[in-house]
Motif scaffolding. Structure first.
Motif, PDB file in Angstrom:
ATOM      1  N   ALA A  83      -3.935  -3.441  -5.994  1.00  0.00           N
ATOM      2  CA  ALA A  83      -4.097  -3.261  -4.555  1.00  0.00           C
ATOM      3  C   ALA A  83      -3.192  -4.223  -3.784  1.00  0.00           C
ATOM      4  CB  ALA A  83      -5.555  -3.470  -4.162  1.00  0.00           C
ATOM      5  N   VAL A  84      -3.074  -5.453  -4.273  1.00  0.00           N
ATOM      6  CA  VAL A  84      -2.196  -6.434  -3.629  1.00  0.00           C
ATOM      7  C   VAL A  84      -0.745  -5.967  -3.686  1.00  0.00           C
ATOM      8  CG1 VAL A  84      -1.268  -8.775  -3.812  1.00  0.00           C
ATOM      9  CG2 VAL A  84      -3.731  -8.388  -4.021  1.00  0.00           C
ATOM     10  N   ARG A  85      -0.329  -5.448  -4.834  1.00  0.00           N
ATOM     11  CA  ARG A  85       1.048  -4.956  -4.960  1.00  0.00           C
ATOM     12  C   ARG A  85       1.306  -3.785  -4.023  1.00  0.00           C
ATOM     13  NH1 ARG A  85       0.695  -4.845 -11.511  1.00  0.00           N
ATOM     14  NH2 ARG A  85       0.374  -7.107 -11.819  1.00  0.00           N
ATOM     15  N   CYS A  86       0.312  -2.951  -3.834  1.00  0.00           N
ATOM     16  CA  CYS A  86       0.465  -1.839  -2.895  1.00  0.00           C
ATOM     17  C   CYS A  86       0.655  -2.356  -1.476  1.00  0.00           C
ATOM     18  CB  CYS A  86      -0.755  -0.916  -2.962  1.00  0.00           C
ATOM     19  SG  CYS A  86      -0.783   0.189  -4.396  1.00  0.00           S
ATOM     20  N   GLU A  87      -0.127  -3.352  -1.084  1.00  0.00           N
ATOM     21  CA  GLU A  87       0.003  -3.915   0.257  1.00  0.00           C
ATOM     22  C   GLU A  87       1.362  -4.566   0.448  1.00  0.00           C
ATOM     23  OE1 GLU A  87      -1.966  -3.566   2.878  1.00  0.00           O
ATOM     24  OE2 GLU A  87      -3.108  -2.194   1.618  1.00  0.00           O
ATOM     25  N   GLN A  88       1.830  -5.265  -0.574  1.00  0.00           N
ATOM     26  CA  GLN A  88       3.153  -5.881  -0.485  1.00  0.00           C
ATOM     27  C   GLN A  88       4.242  -4.825  -0.344  1.00  0.00           C
ATOM     28  OE1 GLN A  88       3.121  -8.154  -4.123  1.00  0.00           O
ATOM     29  NE2 GLN A  88       2.334 -10.012  -3.125  1.00  0.00           N
ATOM     30  N   ARG A  90       3.891  -1.824   0.903  1.00  0.00           N
ATOM     31  CA  ARG A  90       3.796  -1.188   2.218  1.00  0.00           C
ATOM     32  C   ARG A  90       4.354  -2.098   3.308  1.00  0.00           C
ATOM     33  NH1 ARG A  90      -1.706   0.159   0.274  1.00  0.00           N
ATOM     34  NH2 ARG A  90      -1.619   2.281  -0.599  1.00  0.00           N
ATOM     35  N   ALA A  91       4.158  -3.415   3.159  1.00  0.00           N
ATOM     36  CA  ALA A  91       4.724  -4.350   4.133  1.00  0.00           C
ATOM     37  C   ALA A  91       6.247  -4.307   4.094  1.00  0.00           C
ATOM     38  CB  ALA A  91       4.224  -5.762   3.844  1.00  0.00           C
ATOM     39  N   VAL A 175       6.737   1.816  -2.840  1.00  0.00           N
ATOM     40  CA  VAL A 175       5.367   2.151  -2.441  1.00  0.00           C
ATOM     41  C   VAL A 175       4.795   3.222  -3.368  1.00  0.00           C
ATOM     42  CG1 VAL A 175       3.967   3.236  -0.640  1.00  0.00           C
ATOM     43  CG2 VAL A 175       5.627   1.467  -0.036  1.00  0.00           C
ATOM     44  N   GLU A 179       1.581   2.679  -5.814  1.00  0.00           N
ATOM     45  CA  GLU A 179       0.399   3.548  -5.719  1.00  0.00           C
ATOM     46  C   GLU A 179       0.153   4.281  -7.032  1.00  0.00           C
ATOM     47  OE1 GLU A 179       0.602   4.515  -0.904  1.00  0.00           O
ATOM     48  OE2 GLU A 179       1.359   5.972  -2.361  1.00  0.00           O
ATOM     49  N   GLN A 182      -1.400   1.890  -9.401  1.00  0.00           N
ATOM     50  CA  GLN A 182      -2.797   1.684  -9.031  1.00  0.00           C
ATOM     51  C   GLN A 182      -3.661   2.855  -9.512  1.00  0.00           C
ATOM     52  OE1 GLN A 182      -3.762   1.764  -4.803  1.00  0.00           O
ATOM     53  NE2 GLN A 182      -5.198   0.077  -5.078  1.00  0.00           N
TER      54      GLN A 182
END
Length: 269
Positions: A83-88, A90-91, A175, A179, A182
């Protein structure tokens, strides 16, 4: 009376011999038309279910010998790192989008500036060549230099826009990959069947390719080994009768699906 009894005994023996001959003939005829073997086993597909990513098992949702449907979740991995990698990702994607927008704005600005400098240059050209003495050569040269600078500036900003768009595509791919990774934290059944071997418990650390479950598919068939002389007239599509030791009082109707291209010994080599 004795000869009569002897005659009856002889007649009875003749009948027995005749019946045996008929039975033997029928058995020989049966052997000519039917092939039989006890060297046969029931076979099926066993899918080894493994994980595609490394992680710690947080949930195991099935039991040994449980029936499952295709796509059913069998286990889950701890997904917090993913989840952290997904947020990174997306940022980084949002930042790339901002760079693309900024580059597009700079291109629009420089296109407008180039249009103005080109008009100024064309005016200077007319004044120099059509209205003698209206402007000096230096003024014309300055207009030409401004046009050259505007053209070079626009080419640079367009190149920057292309680079920003390429970075945007990379960010989008990152991204999608994050995902996808994940999604792999959910380990699902590749098809319907029964769990035949469960090799995972909550808290286990698992790695890609590590077998976690054995999934036995519902499709089964019989692999029968016949002698070479029994295969002469055997071909796919012929009817077959199957008897299983598990069900001694039942027979199952089937057909010859295919003949192996080589013997088991050849495949073993």
């Amino acid at each position: 009376a004795r000869p009569a009894r002897g005659g009856l005994a002889g007649a009875g023996l003749a009948v027995v011999v005749m019946l045996a001959a008929v039975a033997g003939w029928r058995w020989w005829e049966h052997l000519q038309n039917f092939a039989k073997t006890d060297n046969a086993t029931v076979s099926g597909y066993i899918h080894q279910v493994s994980t595609r990513v490394s992680g710690s098992v947080s949930e195991v949702l099935v039991k040994e010998n449980q029936s499952v449907a295709a796509g059913q979740v069998l286990a889950r991995l701890d997904g917090r790192d993913f989840a952290v990698r997904c947020e990174q990702a997306r940022a980084a994607q949002a930042q790339a989008e901002a760079h693309v927008a900024q580059a597009a704005g700079q291109v629009a600005r420089d296109e407008a500036f180039l249009k103005r400098t080109r008009l100024a240059y064309e005016r200077a050209d007319r004044l120099l060549h059509e209205s003698s003495g209206a402007i000096s050569q230096q003024e014309f040269d300055d207009a030409k230099a401004a046009l050259d600078v505007a053209q070079a500036t626009l080419a640079a900003t367009r190149a920057a826009e292309v680079a920003a768009q390429a970075q945007m595509r990379v960010a989008n791919a990152n991204v999608q990959d994050a995902e996808l990774q994940q999604s792999y934290t959910e380990i699902t059944a590749p098809g319907a069947g029964r769990i035949g071997k469960r090799n995972v418990e909550i808290g286990n650390r698992v790695s890609p390719g590590q077998p976690l479950f054995g999934l036995v598919a519902p499709e089964v068939w019989v692999t029968a080994n016949f002698k070479e002389t029994q295969l002469t007239r055997m071909h796919p599509g012929q009817a077959a009768v199957v008897e299983l030791d598990t069900f001694p009082d039942r027979t199952f109707a089937g057909h010859v699906e295919s003949l192996a291209p080589a013997s088991g010994a050849k495949f073993a080599l």
